[in-house]
Motif scaffolding. Sequence first.
Motif, PDB file in Angstrom:
ATOM      1  N   LEU A  12       0.824  -1.214   0.000  1.00 63.63           N
ATOM      2  CA  LEU A  12       0.000   0.000   0.000  1.00 63.63           C
ATOM      3  C   LEU A  12       0.858   1.264   0.000  1.00 63.63           C
ATOM      4  O   LEU A  12       0.542   2.242  -0.680  1.00 63.63           O
ATOM      5  N   LYS A  13       1.953   1.241   0.748  1.00 61.59           N
ATOM      6  CA  LYS A  13       2.863   2.393   0.765  1.00 61.59           C
ATOM      7  C   LYS A  13       3.465   2.617  -0.617  1.00 61.59           C
ATOM      8  O   LYS A  13       3.583   3.756  -1.078  1.00 61.59           O
ATOM      9  N   LYS A  14       3.830   1.538  -1.282  1.00 57.73           N
ATOM     10  CA  LYS A  14       4.382   1.636  -2.632  1.00 57.73           C
ATOM     11  C   LYS A  14       3.335   2.200  -3.600  1.00 57.73           C
ATOM     12  O   LYS A  14       3.629   3.087  -4.400  1.00 57.73           O
ATOM     13  N   LEU A  15       2.110   1.687  -3.504  1.00 52.18           N
ATOM     14  CA  LEU A  15       1.032   2.187  -4.363  1.00 52.18           C
ATOM     15  C   LEU A  15       0.744   3.661  -4.096  1.00 52.18           C
ATOM     16  O   LEU A  15       0.497   4.431  -5.017  1.00 52.18           O
ATOM     17  N   THR A  16       0.780   4.040  -2.824  1.00 54.50           N
ATOM     18  CA  THR A  16       0.542   5.438  -2.462  1.00 54.50           C
ATOM     19  C   THR A  16       1.561   6.349  -3.134  1.00 54.50           C
ATOM     20  O   THR A  16       1.205   7.392  -3.695  1.00 54.50           O
ATOM     21  N   SER A  17       2.822   5.952  -3.106  1.00 55.17           N
ATOM     22  CA  SER A  17       3.857   6.791  -3.726  1.00 55.17           C
ATOM     23  C   SER A  17       3.699   6.847  -5.245  1.00 55.17           C
ATOM     24  O   SER A  17       4.069   7.839  -5.872  1.00 55.17           O
ATOM     25  N   LEU A  18       3.129   5.799  -5.840  1.00 56.31           N
ATOM     26  CA  LEU A  18       2.945   5.779  -7.294  1.00 56.31           C
ATOM     27  C   LEU A  18       1.724   6.572  -7.754  1.00 56.31           C
ATOM     28  O   LEU A  18       1.740   7.182  -8.816  1.00 56.31           O
ATOM     29  N   TYR A  19       0.660   6.551  -6.955  1.00 60.57           N
ATOM     30  CA  TYR A  19      -0.619   7.080  -7.425  1.00 60.57           C
ATOM     31  C   TYR A  19      -1.060   8.396  -6.791  1.00 60.57           C
ATOM     32  O   TYR A  19      -1.774   9.151  -7.423  1.00 60.57           O
ATOM     33  N   PHE A  20      -0.716   8.670  -5.567  1.00 57.07           N
ATOM     34  CA  PHE A  20      -1.192   9.894  -4.934  1.00 57.07           C
ATOM     35  C   PHE A  20      -0.344  11.067  -5.387  1.00 57.07           C
ATOM     36  O   PHE A  20       0.651  11.418  -4.772  1.00 57.07           O
ATOM     37  N   ARG A  21      -0.777  11.720  -6.462  1.00 58.79           N
ATOM     38  CA  ARG A  21       0.002  12.795  -7.070  1.00 58.79           C
ATOM     39  C   ARG A  21      -0.750  14.118  -7.182  1.00 58.79           C
ATOM     40  O   ARG A  21      -0.131  15.145  -7.424  1.00 58.79           O
ATOM     41  N   THR A  22      -2.042  14.111  -7.046  1.00 53.61           N
ATOM     42  CA  THR A  22      -2.817  15.336  -7.261  1.00 53.61           C
ATOM     43  C   THR A  22      -2.587  16.348  -6.155  1.00 53.61           C
ATOM     44  O   THR A  22      -2.350  17.523  -6.420  1.00 53.61           O
ATOM     45  N   LEU A  23      -2.650  15.904  -4.924  1.00 50.18           N
ATOM     46  CA  LEU A  23      -2.442  16.806  -3.795  1.00 50.18           C
ATOM     47  C   LEU A  23      -0.997  16.723  -3.324  1.00 50.18           C
ATOM     48  O   LEU A  23      -0.468  15.632  -3.124  1.00 50.18           O
ATOM     49  N   LYS A  24      -0.393  17.879  -3.136  1.00 49.33           N
ATOM     50  CA  LYS A  24       0.975  17.964  -2.614  1.00 49.33           C
ATOM     51  C   LYS A  24       0.904  18.625  -1.245  1.00 49.33           C
ATOM     52  O   LYS A  24       0.311  19.696  -1.101  1.00 49.33           O
ATOM     53  N   PRO A  25       1.504  18.002  -0.228  1.00 45.79           N
ATOM     54  CA  PRO A  25       1.461  18.616   1.103  1.00 45.79           C
ATOM     55  C   PRO A  25       2.258  19.919   1.133  1.00 45.79           C
ATOM     56  O   PRO A  25       3.327  20.019   0.547  1.00 45.79           O
ATOM     57  N   LEU A  26       1.682  20.914   1.799  1.00 48.81           N
ATOM     58  CA  LEU A  26       2.401  22.166   2.005  1.00 48.81           C
ATOM     59  C   LEU A  26       3.375  21.959   3.155  1.00 48.81           C
ATOM     60  O   LEU A  26       3.065  21.275   4.120  1.00 48.81           O
ATOM     61  N   ASN A  27       4.519  22.520   3.046  1.00 46.85           N
ATOM     62  CA  ASN A  27       5.540  22.322   4.081  1.00 46.85           C
ATOM     63  C   ASN A  27       5.499  23.418   5.134  1.00 46.85           C
ATOM     64  O   ASN A  27       6.513  23.967   5.516  1.00 46.85           O
ATOM     65  N   ASP A  28       4.298  23.723   5.617  1.00 45.87           N
ATOM     66  CA  ASP A  28       4.164  24.798   6.595  1.00 45.87           C
ATOM     67  C   ASP A  28       3.494  24.329   7.887  1.00 45.87           C
ATOM     68  O   ASP A  28       2.980  25.119   8.643  1.00 45.87           O
ATOM     69  N   LYS A  29       3.484  23.028   8.121  1.00 44.94           N
ATOM     70  CA  LYS A  29       2.954  22.425   9.351  1.00 44.94           C
ATOM     71  C   LYS A  29       1.461  22.689   9.573  1.00 44.94           C
ATOM     72  O   LYS A  29       0.980  22.621  10.689  1.00 44.94           O
ATOM     73  N   THR A  30       0.706  22.990   8.511  1.00 43.91           N
ATOM     74  CA  THR A  30      -0.729  23.221   8.652  1.00 43.91           C
ATOM     75  C   THR A  30      -1.551  21.999   8.283  1.00 43.91           C
ATOM     76  O   THR A  30      -2.754  22.020   8.390  1.00 43.91           O
TER      77      THR A  30
END
Length: 110
Positions: A12-30
């Motif tokens: 599942l972790k491997k699939l997550t890295s391959l497919y979850f591309r639309t949303l990018k986390p903001l690096n501002d701790k919010t």
Amino acid sequence: MESNEIKNLDHLKKLTSLYFRTLKPLNDKTQMNAAQIKFLNYAEMGCVITDMLKLCILALNQNAHQVSGTYKSAIDVALILETVLQLIPTDEFEFLSEINYLLENSNVND
């Protein structure tokens, strides 16, 4: 059974890295994410924003024929739809299909 769960979690972790591309986390701790919309230039972005606003005004206004005379240009519906297409998380949908496949196969093996 525990090793199978670890194997599934790693998969599942491997699939997550391959497919979850639309949303990018903001690096501002919010804990907020961002979705990117691609434009050719500022003019196209301005047209999309303007057309979205005009479309909303026309949708809300009972007297749409009066509002349409207020704006000189027509609403570029194709451009709006192209922008909306960019927001559809197709990679994430593929990921959900993969999870569904894994769950279906895990039920068969249990």
